[in-house]
Enzyme design. Structure first.
Site, PDB file in Angstrom:
ATOM      1  N   LYS A   1      46.664  25.939  32.589  1.00  0.00           N
ATOM      2  CA  LYS A   1      48.110  26.085  32.448  1.00  0.00           C
ATOM      3  C   LYS A   1      48.461  27.562  32.476  1.00  0.00           C
ATOM      4  CE  LYS A   1      50.593  22.439  30.217  1.00  0.00           C
ATOM      5  NZ  LYS A   1      51.421  22.040  29.066  1.00  0.00           N
TER       6      LYS A   1
ATOM      7  N   LYS B   1      42.910  25.302  29.970  1.00  0.00           N
ATOM      8  CA  LYS B   1      43.697  24.077  30.183  1.00  0.00           C
ATOM      9  C   LYS B   1      44.322  24.053  31.578  1.00  0.00           C
ATOM     10  CE  LYS B   1      46.688  24.019  26.759  1.00  0.00           C
ATOM     11  NZ  LYS B   1      47.691  23.457  25.812  1.00  0.00           N
TER      12      LYS B   1
END
Ligand code: C2G
Length: 131
Positions: A46, A44
């Site tokens: 992240k 993602k």
């Protein structure tokens, strides 16, 4: 017994996250959170401050959360909905429309995000104030 599921990274748990969890829980009786694994966070794009285990421990302490399961990929949601007999899938409305394909399996609800707060904002504030 209405079962609700939601997914996320939930890093540095803040009141925006809790607002979402609270409203999600109030849509039913039992709330499952698919917590993004460290590996899935990479996918993602992240980077979370806390590890999966630390984020899991913190999330499990939240009164609105009944079960935390790992979220390892984008594709597991349908299987999760079947496996946990989920009635309602909930996400913040930054995801509006993105999970409508799940409507074949359960109710899909997007809730308004809490303005002004994000884990990223907290991290930046701490960094810029040498805290
Ligand atoms: N959220 C919110 N208000 C904020 C910040 C976050 O309502 N101010 C909600 C998001 O909309 C999401 C949940 O809190 O529903 C978790 O946010 P993140 O940890 O940022 O989740 P995200 O990275 O969007 O991952 O498969 C779905 C993904 O795993 C979602």
């Amino acid at each position: 017994m209405k079962r609700v599921i939601t997914y996320g990274t939930y890093d540095i748990l803040h009141y925006g996250h809790v607002n979402l969890l609270k409203r999600a829980k109030n849509l039913g009786d039992y709330l499952i959170v698919g917590l993004s694994s460290d590996e899935f966070n990479e996918i993602k794009n992240k980077k979370s401050y806390y590890t999966y285990k630390q984020r899991e421990l913190i999330l499990e302490s939240c009164r609105y959360v009944d079960l935390v399961i790992p979220e390892n990929n984008w594709e597991q949601k349908i299987d999760d909905i079947k496996k946990y007999q989920v009635d309602i899938f909930v996400m913040g409305d930054d995801w509006n429309g993105k999970f409508d394909y799940l409507k074949d399996y359960c109710e899909v609800i997007y809730l308004p995000r809490t303005p002004e707060i994000s884990s990223k904002k907290v991290k930046n504030h701490l960094k810029h104030n040498n805290l």
